[in-house]
Design a protein around this motif. Structure first.
Motif, PDB file in Angstrom:
ATOM      1  N   MET A   1       0.849  -1.165   0.000  1.00  0.00           N
ATOM      2  CA  MET A   1       0.000   0.000   0.000  1.00  0.00           C
ATOM      3  C   MET A   1       0.902   1.237   0.000  1.00  0.00           C
ATOM      4  SD  MET A   1      -2.981   0.977   2.731  1.00  0.00           S
ATOM      5  CE  MET A   1      -3.908  -0.472   2.319  1.00  0.00           C
ATOM      6  N   LYS A   2       0.592   2.180  -0.849  1.00  0.00           N
ATOM      7  CA  LYS A   2       1.388   3.383  -0.975  1.00  0.00           C
ATOM      8  C   LYS A   2       1.002   4.412   0.097  1.00  0.00           C
ATOM      9  CE  LYS A   2       1.993   2.709  -5.912  1.00  0.00           C
ATOM     10  NZ  LYS A   2       2.330   1.376  -5.674  1.00  0.00           N
ATOM     11  N   VAL A   6      -2.560   5.250   2.383  1.00  0.00           N
ATOM     12  CA  VAL A   6      -2.559   5.209   3.852  1.00  0.00           C
ATOM     13  C   VAL A   6      -3.027   6.554   4.403  1.00  0.00           C
ATOM     14  CG1 VAL A   6      -1.098   4.975   5.885  1.00  0.00           C
ATOM     15  CG2 VAL A   6      -0.760   3.451   3.941  1.00  0.00           C
ATOM     16  N   ALA A   7      -2.536   7.654   3.830  1.00  0.00           N
ATOM     17  CA  ALA A   7      -2.915   8.990   4.295  1.00  0.00           C
ATOM     18  C   ALA A   7      -4.418   9.214   4.141  1.00  0.00           C
ATOM     19  CB  ALA A   7      -2.130  10.049   3.522  1.00  0.00           C
ATOM     20  N   SER A  45       6.109   6.521  -4.777  1.00  0.00           N
ATOM     21  CA  SER A  45       5.424   5.436  -5.492  1.00  0.00           C
ATOM     22  C   SER A  45       5.760   4.048  -4.940  1.00  0.00           C
ATOM     23  CB  SER A  45       5.780   5.488  -6.976  1.00  0.00           C
ATOM     24  OG  SER A  45       7.163   5.278  -7.140  1.00  0.00           O
ATOM     25  N   ARG A  46       6.689   3.955  -3.977  1.00  0.00           N
ATOM     26  CA  ARG A  46       7.034   2.654  -3.403  1.00  0.00           C
ATOM     27  C   ARG A  46       6.037   2.268  -2.316  1.00  0.00           C
ATOM     28  NH1 ARG A  46      12.800   3.100  -1.205  1.00  0.00           N
ATOM     29  NH2 ARG A  46      12.150   1.151  -0.235  1.00  0.00           N
ATOM     30  N   ASP A  47       5.736   0.989  -2.230  1.00  0.00           N
ATOM     31  CA  ASP A  47       4.831   0.481  -1.197  1.00  0.00           C
ATOM     32  C   ASP A  47       5.502   0.496   0.166  1.00  0.00           C
ATOM     33  OD1 ASP A  47       2.671  -0.008  -2.835  1.00  0.00           O
ATOM     34  OD2 ASP A  47       3.206  -2.094  -3.197  1.00  0.00           O
ATOM     35  N   LEU A  53       3.766  -0.382   8.543  1.00  0.00           N
ATOM     36  CA  LEU A  53       2.417   0.166   8.600  1.00  0.00           C
ATOM     37  C   LEU A  53       1.669  -0.317   9.841  1.00  0.00           C
ATOM     38  CD1 LEU A  53       0.126   1.752   7.385  1.00  0.00           C
ATOM     39  CD2 LEU A  53      -0.367  -0.201   5.911  1.00  0.00           C
ATOM     40  N   ARG A  54       1.752  -1.601  10.125  1.00  0.00           N
ATOM     41  CA  ARG A  54       1.053  -2.150  11.301  1.00  0.00           C
ATOM     42  C   ARG A  54       1.601  -1.561  12.596  1.00  0.00           C
ATOM     43  NH1 ARG A  54      -1.687  -7.752  10.310  1.00  0.00           N
ATOM     44  NH2 ARG A  54      -2.142  -7.439  12.491  1.00  0.00           N
ATOM     45  N   SER A  55       2.907  -1.355  12.652  1.00  0.00           N
ATOM     46  CA  SER A  55       3.522  -0.766  13.836  1.00  0.00           C
ATOM     47  C   SER A  55       3.049   0.674  14.037  1.00  0.00           C
ATOM     48  CB  SER A  55       5.043  -0.810  13.698  1.00  0.00           C
ATOM     49  OG  SER A  55       5.659  -0.172  14.771  1.00  0.00           O
ATOM     50  N   ALA A  56       2.984   1.447  12.965  1.00  0.00           N
ATOM     51  CA  ALA A  56       2.520   2.833  13.065  1.00  0.00           C
ATOM     52  C   ALA A  56       1.063   2.875  13.513  1.00  0.00           C
ATOM     53  CB  ALA A  56       2.695   3.538  11.731  1.00  0.00           C
ATOM     54  N   LEU A  57       0.236   1.983  12.980  1.00  0.00           N
ATOM     55  CA  LEU A  57      -1.174   1.936  13.382  1.00  0.00           C
ATOM     56  C   LEU A  57      -1.308   1.570  14.855  1.00  0.00           C
ATOM     57  CD1 LEU A  57      -2.767   0.209  10.276  1.00  0.00           C
ATOM     58  CD2 LEU A  57      -2.944   2.614  10.940  1.00  0.00           C
TER      59      LEU A  57
END
Length: 70
Positions: A1-2, A6-7, A45-47, A53-57
């Motif tokens: 996911m880019k 996410v934003a 453009s990189r995923d 991502l899970r850690s930030a969430l």
């Protein structure tokens, strides 16, 4: 996911992007509901890696299933 996807999801969940104070490829996000903040890399453009991502969430206090269903 880019980062852009996410934003969009974080904004839909009520999170706010904090203003940038300098250069760099990371952006800070704040969840006003919990008062917690986290940094996410903006790699264009990189995923983003799923673990990052899970850690930030987790730091923002957002459940993974809630994020995915947004």
């Amino acid at each position: 996911m880019k980062y852009r996807e996410v934003a969009r999801k974080l904004k839909a969940l009520g999170c706010q992007e904090l203003p940038r104070r300098g250069g760099g490829s990371h952006r800070k996000w704040l969840n006003p509901n919990t008062g917690q903040a986290s940094a996410l890399p903006d790699w264009g453009s990189r995923d983003l890696k799923i673990g990052t991502l899970r850690s930030a969430l987790r730091q923002l206090g957002i459940d993974w299933d809630v994020f995915n269903n947004t």
